[in-house]
Design a protein around this motif. Sequence first.
Motif, PDB file in Angstrom:
ATOM      1  N   LYS A  20      -2.263   7.872  -7.637  1.00 21.34           N
ATOM      2  CA  LYS A  20      -3.114   6.688  -7.712  1.00 21.34           C
ATOM      3  C   LYS A  20      -3.193   6.162  -9.139  1.00 21.34           C
ATOM      4  O   LYS A  20      -3.066   4.949  -9.380  1.00 21.34           O
ATOM      5  CB  LYS A  20      -4.516   7.021  -7.195  1.00 21.34           C
ATOM      6  N   GLN A  21      -3.405   7.062 -10.110  1.00 20.29           N
ATOM      7  CA  GLN A  21      -3.458   6.640 -11.517  1.00 20.29           C
ATOM      8  C   GLN A  21      -2.125   6.050 -11.969  1.00 20.29           C
ATOM      9  O   GLN A  21      -2.092   5.047 -12.680  1.00 20.29           O
ATOM     10  CB  GLN A  21      -3.828   7.835 -12.392  1.00 20.29           C
ATOM     11  N   PRO A  40       0.854  -1.198   0.000  1.00 18.88           N
ATOM     12  CA  PRO A  40       0.000   0.000   0.000  1.00 18.88           C
ATOM     13  C   PRO A  40       0.887   1.245   0.000  1.00 18.88           C
ATOM     14  O   PRO A  40       1.857   1.318   0.750  1.00 18.88           O
ATOM     15  CB  PRO A  40      -0.789  -0.117   1.314  1.00 18.88           C
ATOM     16  N   HIS A  94      -9.351  -3.751 -13.461  1.00 13.83           N
ATOM     17  CA  HIS A  94      -8.450  -2.767 -14.061  1.00 13.83           C
ATOM     18  C   HIS A  94      -7.943  -3.238 -15.416  1.00 13.83           C
ATOM     19  O   HIS A  94      -7.752  -2.432 -16.339  1.00 13.83           O
ATOM     20  CB  HIS A  94      -7.277  -2.486 -13.126  1.00 13.83           C
ATOM     21  N   LEU A 101       0.159   4.583 -10.164  1.00  9.16           N
ATOM     22  CA  LEU A 101       0.362   3.271  -9.558  1.00  9.16           C
ATOM     23  C   LEU A 101      -0.435   2.192 -10.292  1.00  9.16           C
ATOM     24  O   LEU A 101       0.062   1.088 -10.510  1.00  9.16           O
ATOM     25  CB  LEU A 101      -0.027   3.309  -8.076  1.00  9.16           C
ATOM     26  N   VAL A 102      -1.667   2.493 -10.660  1.00  9.24           N
ATOM     27  CA  VAL A 102      -2.453   1.520 -11.413  1.00  9.24           C
ATOM     28  C   VAL A 102      -1.759   1.202 -12.733  1.00  9.24           C
ATOM     29  O   VAL A 102      -1.654   0.038 -13.138  1.00  9.24           O
ATOM     30  CB  VAL A 102      -3.885   2.046 -11.663  1.00  9.24           C
ATOM     31  N   PRO A 124      -0.073   4.931   0.297  1.00  5.35           N
ATOM     32  CA  PRO A 124      -0.977   6.082   0.439  1.00  5.35           C
ATOM     33  C   PRO A 124      -0.223   7.388   0.234  1.00  5.35           C
ATOM     34  O   PRO A 124       0.998   7.460   0.384  1.00  5.35           O
ATOM     35  CB  PRO A 124      -1.503   5.952   1.859  1.00  5.35           C
ATOM     36  N   ILE A 125      -0.945   8.430  -0.100  1.00  2.00           N
ATOM     37  CA  ILE A 125      -0.334   9.719  -0.394  1.00  2.00           C
ATOM     38  C   ILE A 125       0.451  10.246   0.794  1.00  2.00           C
ATOM     39  O   ILE A 125       1.478  10.923   0.634  1.00  2.00           O
ATOM     40  CB  ILE A 125      -1.412  10.736  -0.851  1.00  2.00           C
ATOM     41  N   SER A 169      -2.190  11.411 -11.495  1.00  2.00           N
ATOM     42  CA  SER A 169      -2.143  11.440 -10.040  1.00  2.00           C
ATOM     43  C   SER A 169      -1.344  10.232  -9.562  1.00  2.00           C
ATOM     44  O   SER A 169      -1.163   9.256 -10.322  1.00  2.00           O
ATOM     45  CB  SER A 169      -3.561  11.383  -9.470  1.00  2.00           C
TER      46      SER A 169
END
Length: 332
Positions: free
Chosen positions: A269-270, A239, A309, A272-273, A241-242, A267
Amino acid sequence: MKKPPKRASTPTGPANRNVAALVYDGLCTFEYGIAVEMFGIARPELDSWYRFTSCAVDRGAMRAAGGLSVRADAGLEGLSRAGTIIVPGWRGADAAPPPALLDALRAAHKRGARLLSFCSGVFVLAAAGVLDDRAATTHWRYAETLAARYPRIRLAPDVLYVDEGKVMTSAGSAAAIDLSLHLIRRDYGPRIANQVARRAVVPTHRDGGQAQFIPAPLPEQGAALGTLLEWMRRRLDQPLPISVLAERARMSERTLLRRFEEATGHSPKQWLVHERLARARELLEGSDLAVEQIADRCGFGSADTLRHHFRRAIKLSPARYRERFALAGQRA
């Protein structure tokens, strides 16, 4: 003791490594240069690579865009030895290819050689009849002409390239790079394709009008974030997180979000995906790990999340993606 997962063997290239690029009067210099850059430059760091040659369509010295004169290593007889033949553009949609060239391409196709066209080179393959009842693409300004003149071709105007196994076509000029990297990836695997892309200083993947099955790009990095991005890549299974990222970068969360998007276009999150999907692709292609294990190693948490995803970004399930690449390897 638990045995490590069995890995797929590393691709060593096509059975016939001879690549022939056509040279003709009116040669499209840029497209021909791409063929040379991708397939004709010596790569001593690799155990095996393509053997590149140029084959003349016309006799004597030929003109190339930019005021150049060119001569080729061989004539059309050189196509008989090639495992891959490249048509780097053509001198015009209305310029009929010589019958001898069309006969040579048909003979090569019949014996199993792979035929590639860059940009307007699609008109040569179309005239040879090897695109009948197949999907193909070309530069957007040629699309209507191609569709009208060759109605048996299933035109795909909004993609960077189309891979039909033994016949491949690319869109506008620079899309020839995307198709070339795709073929290198088929022949030698994603690691070598990425290496070639880095040497040419081009991204290993560009999004077209639909998902293209080539490795994900390395995002452009701001110097201040380079260390953080590499740190994140090594911890995709964790994980992130920001709050943790901001502390690692020694920035406020707000500053990190702004600088991250400026540097990568995404971002955290984007991004990382994107990176987790790229890692999942590598594991699907190069290991026998189950989808559940891949999801865990890539930080998706569950196979269902990975499937979600994958379908959203690539329009395939992980299982279908793995199957597709196994088939691609057999076609090469």
